[in-house]
Design an enzyme around this catalytic site. Structure first.
Site, short mmCIF file in Angstrom:
data_model
loop_
_atom_site.label_atom_id
_atom_site.label_comp_id
_atom_site.label_asym_id
_atom_site.label_seq_id
_atom_site.Cartn_x
_atom_site.Cartn_y
_atom_site.Cartn_z
N GLU A 1 27.50 40.98 37.47
CA GLU A 1 27.93 40.72 38.85
C GLU A 1 27.47 39.37 39.36
OE1 GLU A 1 28.09 44.56 41.76
OE2 GLU A 1 26.16 44.21 40.83
N LYS B 1 31.27 43.43 49.15
CA LYS B 1 30.32 44.54 49.21
C LYS B 1 31.00 45.85 49.59
CE LYS B 1 25.74 45.67 50.03
NZ LYS B 1 25.54 45.90 48.61
N ARG C 1 31.50 40.95 53.20
CA ARG C 1 32.72 41.73 53.03
C ARG C 1 33.85 40.92 52.38
NH1 ARG C 1 32.59 46.31 56.19
NH2 ARG C 1 34.83 46.45 56.16
N CYS D 1 37.21 42.36 53.81
CA CYS D 1 37.43 41.49 54.96
C CYS D 1 36.55 41.96 56.12
CB CYS D 1 38.87 41.46 55.47
SG CYS D 1 40.05 40.93 54.23
N ASN E 1 41.85 43.84 58.76
CA ASN E 1 41.13 44.25 57.55
C ASN E 1 41.86 45.49 57.03
OD1 ASN E 1 38.02 46.13 57.19
ND2 ASN E 1 39.29 45.22 55.63
N GLY E 2 42.40 45.38 55.83
CA GLY E 2 43.11 46.53 55.27
C GLY E 2 44.36 46.07 54.54
N LYS F 1 24.34 44.67 37.10
CA LYS F 1 23.67 43.67 37.94
C LYS F 1 23.83 42.28 37.33
CE LYS F 1 23.35 45.28 40.83
NZ LYS F 1 23.70 46.58 41.22
N HIS G 1 27.67 53.16 16.79
CA HIS G 1 29.12 53.41 16.68
C HIS G 1 29.93 52.22 17.18
CE1 HIS G 1 28.15 57.48 15.56
NE2 HIS G 1 27.32 57.53 16.60
N GLU H 1 23.35 50.20 34.87
CA GLU H 1 23.08 49.50 36.12
C GLU H 1 22.52 48.10 35.85
OE1 GLU H 1 23.96 49.78 39.02
OE2 GLU H 1 22.51 48.71 40.26
N TRP I 1 38.74 38.70 52.11
CA TRP I 1 38.74 38.98 50.67
C TRP I 1 40.21 39.17 50.32
CZ3 TRP I 1 40.16 42.84 47.19
CH2 TRP I 1 39.59 42.74 45.92
C1 G6P Z 1 31.29 47.26 45.43
C2 G6P Z 1 29.90 46.68 45.57
C3 G6P Z 1 28.92 47.48 44.73
C4 G6P Z 1 28.98 48.95 45.11
C5 G6P Z 1 30.39 49.50 45.03
C6 G6P Z 1 30.49 50.88 45.67
O1 G6P Z 1 31.75 47.07 44.13
O2 G6P Z 1 29.89 45.32 45.19
O3 G6P Z 1 27.61 46.99 44.93
O4 G6P Z 1 28.14 49.67 44.27
O5 G6P Z 1 31.29 48.66 45.74
O6 G6P Z 1 30.23 50.74 47.04
P1 G6P Z 1 29.66 51.87 47.98
O7 G6P Z 1 29.51 51.19 49.31
O8 G6P Z 1 30.69 52.96 48.01
O9 G6P Z 1 28.38 52.33 47.42
#
Ligand code: G6P
Length: 613
Positions: free
Chosen positions: A493, A608, A27, A2, A99-100, A490, A509, A486, A73
């Site tokens: 996501e 994010k 956010r 949020c 937010n929280g 990506k 395996h 990674e 969010w």
């Molecule tokens: C969320 C974001 C990711 C990020 C992760 C950790 O899932 O969408 O892109 O890698 O949080 O976030 P941080 O800010 O701690 O790297």
């Protein structure tokens, strides 16, 4: 998660708030809303993105010089107009954004219902505000006093801003566990509140980061900060170093693409002053007093989430190889809830782009309580993780706005590699010649990334061919194994294609059972110590008619002759290769998502900055 904003001053508040919410949309984007005071308190809110809110306020009188806003969010209560913030008190004289999470909201709600309160939403926020309202009523005290009392009673995390119809020049804000920044306009003529500095930077560079359990009251052009026991605090005014261009798209269609393309520069910024190969200089200025603890660590524990966790995995290989210090990489969310063995001579490295991830913060607190040294590797300056670490190093990648992390990952790897080489130099765990060669290679990473980015056109064509795939497998060995994870992350996501990353040898395996002519397999198969082994793994996939996309070292002829598509990246030491080999995978996920019509910068359900546990 949020995002919250607030404004009081001489400008049109709704314009400042809407623009601010757009900047904070990364956010969360389940709903958005604003509350304005002008001849009464007016709330406008709508499910969906800020653009939906803009539609409903169009044509309405939204001129006011004070207001608050929120982009959500969803946690308590699904995304809906009713659950959107701001929320009203029962007399509709107060409105609040939050937010929280308030963990004891259920108990509070029952007590409030017994006292006659009714609720319009399913949120913990509305309960929180009614709780404040009830305290004020019961004790006949000022709103800020009621806020302070309420904060002593609620359990959880919050950053809140409240406006009151009865005090049309007043904003009350508080934080614990969720970020909050206040921007101070020229001659204190206006104040901006936000979850991060991006909504503030175009108006002022003077900011105050509110600390946990502090309450800020802005009234009549003055700001007063106290703790929740009402002890006054002197605000520490800092100057923002962020520039406005850094948070705009700069001609690209998406922030993600801009951020992918920025990597030669962001890695160069991250290295600046830290690595000078010719002088054998390798130093992170932010790690000084704790350097001895780091060098002599019994063990390094890396705690992180998501992409940052992948950077941690690469760092494990690098640190162990170059410094011989044992490293363990932990999902912060798992680490904090088990009973891990942590000793005083352990060093915990917390990696976080946002510096606000709740689980990573909690992992820090746990390690701190056991006496371990805490080092933070964060991108956002002044963030909670940066502030709760003993020392650390910023990644200096500039604001990352696309929800899928790209430039933060390569910058994290840059810092972590620099850290490993800094330790290796001090501990003399590498021959001088090897150290020099690694420093030369590290300095060359920005140009190597620029070269790797040239595969864009080729990747576009490959993306066309595989955009309708249902599944994807990513395989790599050694340093390229975390890159496989990674790459898969990506893709899932932002394109919503199911993708898995695996160590290439583990394929036998289990995942090998999935391979047929429909299954695209991305191999990260650059020339390194496990090259021959990965060649065999590629053959195993080809023998089962899998479609292979391989990331190969420039000049390699063997793998390109075996696979369906080969993407070349320039050669670099294998420990540094992840910073280069990840580039085509970032582009692949981007183009596949664009071709599938996905919202690249704001993928569904994600946010994010994950400030809930
Ligand atoms: C969320 C974001 C990711 C990020 C992760 C950790 O899932 O969408 O892109 O890698 O949080 O976030 P941080 O800010 O701690 O790297």
């Amino acid at each position: 998660m949020c995002g919250i904003v607030g404004y009081v001053g001489h400008r049109n508040a709704s314009e400042v708030l809407i623009k601010g919410l757009q900047r904070l949309e990364y956010r969360g984007y389940d709903s958005a809303g604003i509350a304005l005071i002008k001849e009464g308190l007016h709330v406008f809110k709508k499910q969906g993105k800020v653009a939906e809110l803009q539609k409903i306020i169009e044509g309405k009188d939204t001129t006011a010089t004070i207001g608050i806003g929120h982009t959500r969010w969803a946690t308590h209560g699904g995304p809906s107009d009713g659950n959107a913030h701001p929320h009203y008190s029962s007399d509709k004289k107060l409105a609040m954004v939050h937010n929280g999470i308030i963990e004891n909201y259920d108990v509070l709600k029952k007590e409030l219902i017994a006292k006659g309160h009714t609720f319009e939403s399913e949120t913990d926020t509305e309960v929180f505000l009614h709780f404040i309202e009830q305290i004020q009523k019961d004790n006949n005290i000022a709103l800020e006093e009621a806020v302070r009392i309420a904060l002593n009673e609620v359990i959880g995390a919050y950053a809140i801003v409240i406006v009151s119809e009865d005090a049309p020049d007043q904003l009350i804000a508080a934080r614990k566990g969720s970020p909050l920044v206040i921007g101070i306009g020229e001659n204190k003529s206006e104040y901006f509140l936000a979850s991060d500095a991006t909504p503030i930077v175009e108006y002022t560079k003077d900011v105050v980061y509110i600390n946990d359990e502090e309450v800020a009251v802005i009234r009549g052009g003055e700001m007063k900060i106290t703790d929740i026991k009402n002890v006054e605090k002197t605000p520490y005014i800092q100057t923002l170093e962020m520039e406005l261009e850094a948070i705009e798209k700069g001609g690209y269609d998406h922030f993600m693409m801009k951020e992918i393309m920025e990597q030669p520069r962001s890695v160069a910024d991250c290295l600046r002053g830290r690595v000078i190969a010719d002088q054998m200089h390798v130093k992170l200025g932010g790690i000084r007093h704790k350097m001895k603890d780091l060098m002599n660590a019994n063990r390094i524990i890396i705690a992180a989430c998501g992409t940052s966790w992948h950077a941690g995995l690469v760092a494990e290989y690098i640190i162990e190889e170059f410094t011989r210090i044992p490293v363990e990489v932990e999902y912060a969310s798992e680490f904090r809830y088990r009973n891990p063995i942590i000793r005083e001579d352990d060093v915990l490295i917390a990696i976080s782009q946002s510096g606000e991830t709740a689980d990573t913060l909690a992992a820090i607190e746990l390690a701190k309580s056991k006496g371990a040294t805490i080092l933070g590797v964060c991108n956002v300056v002044g963030s909670s993780i940066a502030r709760s670490s003993d020392e650390g190093a910023y990644t200096h990648a500039g604001p990352e706005i696309g929800v899928a992390s790209t430039k933060a990952f390569t910058a994290q790897l840059t810092v972590l590699t620099t850290m490993a080489l800094m330790i290796a130099k001090e501990k003399q765990t590498l021959p001088e010649e090897t150290l020099h060669k690694l420093l030369v290679d590290l300095e060359s990473i920005p140009e190597k990334i620029a070269e790797a980015l040239k595969c864009e056109e080729e990747i576009k064509k490959i993306s066309e061919m595989y955009k309708d795939a249902q599944n994807f497998l990513y395989l790599g060995r050694g340093y390229n194994f975390p890159v496989a994870l990674e790459g898969a992350l990506k893709l899932k996501e932002i394109s919503y294609i199911h993708a898995e990353g695996y160590p290439a040898a583990e394929m036998k395996h289990g995942p090998i059972a999935l391979i047929d002519e429909e299954m695209p397999v991305a191999f990260i198969a650059t020339k390194d110590s496990s090259y021959e082994k990965i060649v065999s793994n590629i053959q195993e996939v080809k023998a089962r008619k899998g479609k292979v996309i391989a990331i190969v070292t420039k000049g390699d002829t063997l793998i390109p002759s075996m696979v369906d598509h080969a993407i070349e990246v320039p050669d670099v030491h294998e420990a540094l290769m992840p910073m280069v080999s990840v580039i085509p995978l970032q582009l692949l996920s981007y183009y596949i998502a664009v071709l599938r019509g996905c919202d690249v910068d704001q993928p569904r359900n994600l946010a994010k900055s994950v400030t809930v546990e």
